[in-house]
Design a protein around this motif. Sequence first.
Motif, PDB file in Angstrom:
ATOM      1  N   PRO A   1       0.823  -1.213   0.000  1.00 59.68           N
ATOM      2  CA  PRO A   1       0.000   0.000   0.000  1.00 59.68           C
ATOM      3  C   PRO A   1       0.853   1.257   0.000  1.00 59.68           C
ATOM      4  O   PRO A   1       2.056   1.210   0.223  1.00 59.68           O
ATOM      5  CB  PRO A   1      -0.760  -0.131   1.317  1.00 59.68           C
ATOM      6  CG  PRO A   1       0.170  -0.886   2.213  1.00 59.68           C
ATOM      7  CD  PRO A   1       0.866  -1.878   1.308  1.00 59.68           C
TER       8      PRO A   1
ATOM      9  N   TYR B   1      -8.408   2.077   3.180  1.00 59.42           N
ATOM     10  CA  TYR B   1      -7.759   3.012   4.083  1.00 59.42           C
ATOM     11  C   TYR B   1      -8.822   3.701   4.937  1.00 59.42           C
ATOM     12  O   TYR B   1      -9.980   3.841   4.526  1.00 59.42           O
ATOM     13  CB  TYR B   1      -7.018   4.109   3.312  1.00 59.42           C
ATOM     14  CG  TYR B   1      -5.870   3.648   2.456  1.00 59.42           C
ATOM     15  CD1 TYR B   1      -6.089   3.159   1.175  1.00 59.42           C
ATOM     16  CD2 TYR B   1      -4.558   3.711   2.930  1.00 59.42           C
ATOM     17  CE1 TYR B   1      -5.035   2.752   0.378  1.00 59.42           C
ATOM     18  CE2 TYR B   1      -3.498   3.304   2.135  1.00 59.42           C
ATOM     19  CZ  TYR B   1      -3.748   2.827   0.864  1.00 59.42           C
ATOM     20  OH  TYR B   1      -2.695   2.422   0.076  1.00 59.42           O
TER      21      TYR B   1
ATOM     22  N   PHE C   1      -3.571   2.752   6.334  1.00 63.21           N
ATOM     23  CA  PHE C   1      -3.837   1.482   5.678  1.00 63.21           C
ATOM     24  C   PHE C   1      -4.562   0.520   6.612  1.00 63.21           C
ATOM     25  O   PHE C   1      -4.173   0.337   7.772  1.00 63.21           O
ATOM     26  CB  PHE C   1      -2.513   0.887   5.210  1.00 63.21           C
ATOM     27  CG  PHE C   1      -2.586  -0.536   4.765  1.00 63.21           C
ATOM     28  CD1 PHE C   1      -1.952  -1.536   5.487  1.00 63.21           C
ATOM     29  CD2 PHE C   1      -3.281  -0.885   3.619  1.00 63.21           C
ATOM     30  CE1 PHE C   1      -2.001  -2.848   5.081  1.00 63.21           C
ATOM     31  CE2 PHE C   1      -3.344  -2.205   3.214  1.00 63.21           C
ATOM     32  CZ  PHE C   1      -2.698  -3.191   3.945  1.00 63.21           C
TER      33      PHE C   1
END
Lengths: 114, 116
Positions: free
Chosen positions: A102, B36, B46
């Motif tokens: 991410p 998120y 996250f």
Amino acid sequence: SQTIHQWPATLVQPVGSPLSLECTVEGTSNPNLYWYRQAAGRGLQLLFYSVGIGQISSEVPQNLSASRPQDRQFILSSKKLLLSDSGFYLCAWSKGADSNQPQHFGDGTRLSIL
Amino acid sequence: AQSVAQPEDQVNVAEGNPLTVKCTYSVSGNPYLFWYVQYPNRGLQFLLKYITGDNLVKGSYGFEAEFNKSQTSFHLKKPSALVSDSALYFCAVRPITASGTYKYIFGTGTRLKVLA
């Protein structure tokens, strides 16, 4: 562990003044770096991203520019701020191309233009 | 054009009830999927991701998400909501391309309000 820092946290600037927002990442090397703007607590607009020193990709033509003078430093600038530049600016980093990791975000800078 | 949709601007749920925040995407191939959370005046944090394998993925703070390939959806769930879960939630995808991509595509966000 990796950390990302943005400063300042808040900024009030007059129309027509210059801008410099700074973002630094620690604990990793050669990150991808990103600048986003978020209006009124809603969606994110990607402004710039960088995959290496001196490499900047601009997503939206506007009054802003970005630079990456060092591997883990990303700067957002303007020569003359407009009222429409107000917003919440977020810096983020990630690793690699096509990575399944991410993005990691800083805590943002809230910019108000008077 | 590639896109991510979060059809609900706001979701209200009573504390202790299950919650679902919806996300669908229109991206070619098999992208990576992320959720998120954003609290006021903070950056995005996250929660969880889907790469491959089991369609139900577990993440932080008791959240989980269900991937459905045929519906191109990735809904965020939690069995029992807490007032402290009230925040703005973003779904994001990272397309996988032959030439490589560095960009993530975000939905517009869903505000979750958990009522005591």
